[in-house]
Design a protein around this motif. Sequence first.
Motif, PDB file in Angstrom:
ATOM      1  N   GLY A 137      11.190 -58.447   5.498  1.00 22.39           N
ATOM      2  CA  GLY A 137      10.506 -57.600   6.459  1.00 22.39           C
ATOM      3  C   GLY A 137      11.425 -56.826   7.384  1.00 22.39           C
ATOM      4  O   GLY A 137      10.972 -56.321   8.412  1.00 22.39           O
ATOM      5  N   GLU A 138      12.719 -56.723   7.043  1.00 23.54           N
ATOM      6  CA  GLU A 138      13.629 -55.983   7.919  1.00 23.54           C
ATOM      7  C   GLU A 138      13.180 -54.532   8.102  1.00 23.54           C
ATOM      8  O   GLU A 138      13.232 -53.980   9.193  1.00 23.54           O
ATOM      9  CB  GLU A 138      15.050 -55.991   7.355  1.00 23.54           C
ATOM     10  CG  GLU A 138      16.051 -55.246   8.230  1.00 23.54           C
ATOM     11  CD  GLU A 138      17.407 -55.082   7.576  1.00 23.54           C
ATOM     12  OE1 GLU A 138      18.396 -55.520   8.180  1.00 23.54           O
ATOM     13  OE2 GLU A 138      17.477 -54.506   6.463  1.00 23.54           O
ATOM     14  N   GLU A 139      12.728 -53.881   7.009  1.00 25.49           N
ATOM     15  CA  GLU A 139      12.301 -52.485   7.088  1.00 25.49           C
ATOM     16  C   GLU A 139      10.846 -52.369   7.510  1.00 25.49           C
ATOM     17  O   GLU A 139      10.501 -51.572   8.390  1.00 25.49           O
ATOM     18  CB  GLU A 139      12.508 -51.795   5.737  1.00 25.49           C
ATOM     19  CG  GLU A 139      12.117 -50.332   5.738  1.00 25.49           C
ATOM     20  CD  GLU A 139      12.330 -49.658   4.383  1.00 25.49           C
ATOM     21  OE1 GLU A 139      11.926 -48.494   4.245  1.00 25.49           O
ATOM     22  OE2 GLU A 139      12.879 -50.299   3.466  1.00 25.49           O
ATOM     23  N   ILE A 140       9.983 -53.167   6.890  1.00 26.05           N
ATOM     24  CA  ILE A 140       8.543 -53.079   7.138  1.00 26.05           C
ATOM     25  C   ILE A 140       7.969 -54.483   7.156  1.00 26.05           C
ATOM     26  O   ILE A 140       8.275 -55.303   6.274  1.00 26.05           O
ATOM     27  CB  ILE A 140       7.843 -52.266   6.025  1.00 26.05           C
ATOM     28  CG1 ILE A 140       8.380 -50.834   5.989  1.00 26.05           C
ATOM     29  CG2 ILE A 140       6.336 -52.266   6.220  1.00 26.05           C
ATOM     30  CD1 ILE A 140       8.038 -50.104   4.711  1.00 26.05           C
ATOM     31  N   LYS A 141       7.118 -54.742   8.140  1.00 25.52           N
ATOM     32  CA  LYS A 141       6.421 -56.019   8.174  1.00 25.52           C
ATOM     33  C   LYS A 141       5.008 -55.843   7.633  1.00 25.52           C
ATOM     34  O   LYS A 141       4.422 -54.771   7.742  1.00 25.52           O
ATOM     35  CB  LYS A 141       6.380 -56.564   9.605  1.00 25.52           C
ATOM     36  CG  LYS A 141       7.754 -56.951  10.149  1.00 25.52           C
ATOM     37  CD  LYS A 141       7.659 -57.466  11.568  1.00 25.52           C
ATOM     38  CE  LYS A 141       9.003 -58.003  12.043  1.00 25.52           C
ATOM     39  NZ  LYS A 141      10.092 -57.016  11.933  1.00 25.52           N
ATOM     40  N   GLU A 142       4.485 -56.905   7.047  1.00 29.58           N
ATOM     41  CA  GLU A 142       3.111 -56.850   6.551  1.00 29.58           C
ATOM     42  C   GLU A 142       2.168 -56.488   7.698  1.00 29.58           C
ATOM     43  O   GLU A 142       2.238 -57.075   8.780  1.00 29.58           O
ATOM     44  CB  GLU A 142       2.707 -58.196   5.944  1.00 29.58           C
ATOM     45  CG  GLU A 142       1.318 -58.201   5.330  1.00 29.58           C
ATOM     46  CD  GLU A 142       0.956 -59.539   4.707  1.00 29.58           C
ATOM     47  OE1 GLU A 142      -0.234 -59.718   4.397  1.00 29.58           O
ATOM     48  OE2 GLU A 142       1.865 -60.384   4.547  1.00 29.58           O
ATOM     49  N   GLY A 143       1.317 -55.499   7.488  1.00 34.72           N
ATOM     50  CA  GLY A 143       0.393 -55.049   8.516  1.00 34.72           C
ATOM     51  C   GLY A 143       0.901 -53.887   9.334  1.00 34.72           C
ATOM     52  O   GLY A 143       0.143 -53.310  10.125  1.00 34.72           O
ATOM     53  N   ASP A 144       2.180 -53.507   9.162  1.00 30.65           N
ATOM     54  CA  ASP A 144       2.708 -52.337   9.870  1.00 30.65           C
ATOM     55  C   ASP A 144       2.017 -51.064   9.409  1.00 30.65           C
ATOM     56  O   ASP A 144       1.677 -50.922   8.221  1.00 30.65           O
ATOM     57  CB  ASP A 144       4.208 -52.174   9.614  1.00 30.65           C
ATOM     58  CG  ASP A 144       5.054 -53.083  10.480  1.00 30.65           C
ATOM     59  OD1 ASP A 144       4.497 -53.782  11.336  1.00 30.65           O
ATOM     60  OD2 ASP A 144       6.293 -53.094  10.280  1.00 30.65           O
ATOM     61  N   ILE A 145       1.810 -50.125  10.337  1.00 32.20           N
ATOM     62  CA  ILE A 145       1.336 -48.793   9.949  1.00 32.20           C
ATOM     63  C   ILE A 145       2.527 -48.008   9.410  1.00 32.20           C
ATOM     64  O   ILE A 145       3.499 -47.751  10.122  1.00 32.20           O
ATOM     65  CB  ILE A 145       0.690 -48.057  11.134  1.00 32.20           C
ATOM     66  CG1 ILE A 145      -0.588 -48.783  11.561  1.00 32.20           C
ATOM     67  CG2 ILE A 145       0.371 -46.603  10.758  1.00 32.20           C
ATOM     68  CD1 ILE A 145      -1.289 -48.158  12.750  1.00 32.20           C
ATOM     69  N   LEU A 146       2.466 -47.663   8.138  1.00 32.54           N
ATOM     70  CA  LEU A 146       3.557 -46.934   7.487  1.00 32.54           C
ATOM     71  C   LEU A 146       3.567 -45.469   7.902  1.00 32.54           C
ATOM     72  O   LEU A 146       4.579 -44.938   8.345  1.00 32.54           O
ATOM     73  CB  LEU A 146       3.399 -46.993   5.962  1.00 32.54           C
ATOM     74  CG  LEU A 146       3.712 -48.287   5.240  1.00 32.54           C
ATOM     75  CD1 LEU A 146       3.505 -48.069   3.754  1.00 32.54           C
ATOM     76  CD2 LEU A 146       5.123 -48.719   5.521  1.00 32.54           C
ATOM     77  N   LEU A 147       2.434 -44.809   7.707  1.00 35.74           N
ATOM     78  CA  LEU A 147       2.299 -43.379   7.971  1.00 35.74           C
ATOM     79  C   LEU A 147       0.936 -43.143   8.598  1.00 35.74           C
ATOM     80  O   LEU A 147      -0.052 -43.788   8.220  1.00 35.74           O
ATOM     81  CB  LEU A 147       2.415 -42.579   6.657  1.00 35.74           C
ATOM     82  CG  LEU A 147       3.710 -42.766   5.853  1.00 35.74           C
ATOM     83  CD1 LEU A 147       3.567 -42.138   4.485  1.00 35.74           C
ATOM     84  CD2 LEU A 147       4.898 -42.175   6.592  1.00 35.74           C
ATOM     85  N   ARG A 148       0.895 -42.216   9.537  1.00 33.30           N
ATOM     86  CA  ARG A 148      -0.343 -41.983  10.264  1.00 33.30           C
ATOM     87  C   ARG A 148      -1.104 -40.764   9.725  1.00 33.30           C
ATOM     88  O   ARG A 148      -0.524 -39.903   9.064  1.00 33.30           O
ATOM     89  CB  ARG A 148      -0.066 -41.806  11.755  1.00 33.30           C
ATOM     90  CG  ARG A 148       0.454 -43.087  12.414  1.00 33.30           C
ATOM     91  CD  ARG A 148       0.408 -43.014  13.920  1.00 33.30           C
ATOM     92  NE  ARG A 148       0.846 -44.270  14.526  1.00 33.30           N
ATOM     93  CZ  ARG A 148       0.064 -45.321  14.747  1.00 33.30           C
ATOM     94  NH1 ARG A 148      -1.228 -45.257  14.416  1.00 33.30           N
ATOM     95  NH2 ARG A 148       0.537 -46.413  15.303  1.00 33.30           N
ATOM     96  N   ARG A 149      -2.375 -40.752  10.015  1.00 38.18           N
ATOM     97  CA  ARG A 149      -3.217 -39.620   9.634  1.00 38.18           C
ATOM     98  C   ARG A 149      -2.586 -38.323  10.157  1.00 38.18           C
ATOM     99  O   ARG A 149      -2.086 -38.264  11.279  1.00 38.18           O
ATOM    100  CB  ARG A 149      -4.610 -39.774  10.232  1.00 38.18           C
ATOM    101  CG  ARG A 149      -5.589 -38.688   9.805  1.00 38.18           C
ATOM    102  CD  ARG A 149      -6.919 -38.863  10.469  1.00 38.18           C
ATOM    103  NE  ARG A 149      -6.824 -38.679  11.920  1.00 38.18           N
ATOM    104  CZ  ARG A 149      -7.868 -38.692  12.747  1.00 38.18           C
ATOM    105  NH1 ARG A 149      -9.080 -38.893  12.280  1.00 38.18           N
ATOM    106  NH2 ARG A 149      -7.687 -38.522  14.034  1.00 38.18           N
TER     107      ARG A 149
END
Length: 404
Positions: A137-149
């Motif tokens: 999860g160093e780059e992304i954690k589960e549940g993180d918003i990757l990209l927004r509308r």
Amino acid sequence: MKIMIELEEAKELVLERIHPVETEYVSIIDAYHRVLAQDVTSQIAMPPFARSPLDGYAYLATASDSQPLQLKIVSEIPAGTWSEREIFSGEAAKIFTGAPIPPGANCVVRKEDTESALDKVTILRPVLPGSNVVPQGEEIKEGDILLRRGFYLTPPAVGLLAAVGCDHVNVYRRPRVGLLSTGTELMDVGQPLQPAKIYNSNSYTLRGMLQVAGYEVTVIPIVSDQIDDTLEALRRVAATDIVISTGGASVGDYDIMRHALTQFGCEMLFWKINLKPGTPASVGQKGKQLLFSLSGNPAAAMVTFELLVRPALRKLAGHSAVEAEKFLVKMASGFRKPGKQRRFLRAQGVLKDGEIWADLAPAQGSGILRSMIGSHLLVDVPANHGAVEPGELLRAEWIANWEN
């Protein structure tokens, strides 16, 4: 209908009438250069496990390890494999880039800092606990918003979606744009130029700008300066979201575009914007469709497209950022011609000593298409400003390609 209004009022009149187009659920293969219609949340962590960033040996380090350190090799872990063999003190696992850290190990030493023979490895430069380990999860954690509308999906963004296993996304459909070039004097390329005629360039410049931005374009290449022909052309693009016409926008006897728009059933929002180039622009609305009438002069058409039409299209397409950011630039060259109207000058942007300098195109006439080639900036010169001096600070915005 309002006449001779400021650019900011013109944009406000247009933008308040625009709502984003409908959405659709598409494969990420079809998502390049689309705009997200909802936030995307990661369902997994990235990386999904603690991994090694290099080739070497994983072992259980302590702060007091002797140098050199000799360990027994008890397992080998290539990328894509998982080892359940726990690593205890005095042991090591041969590990490769991208492979998961085995249970019990807390570091990785570079292969270059070791010597190995048979099932033994000598660590010449022992490392501290936690060294060379990329945590889960160093780059992304589960549940993180990757990209927004509202985010414009570039190739790296689509790659990020793939990296977390997202195969479909909800995006806005591509706006449909009708493009007309009006003028009896126009000829299309590929045929000998006739007396009193000019080749049509606006269809090609604006079509390219629209396609690069990801819109669907229907082109009616040449329309004569006749009301009936113009009405027929407008009917042919009646199913589009926005219509852009060039030519027939001014005050001459053959400048009929705004009259044609009225007969077509448009409510005319305004005619003429208090700026140069591109003063005679007008906008009409019929139902949900907006129709932009721009100058036939090539540079003027492109400048007005950037200042007025592009923000409208971006809102229609669902972008989060609708209007271009304004910033200060230092003038590398002057412009001696004073004027009563606000003027937008085309310039090349040059970074020098941490500042953006604006080097003006040599010719700034509204019909000089060549002035747009190599120009990155539109420099905003206020009304009644007088001559622009080298070294002066003025506000500017980028020309095109300011996607998220």
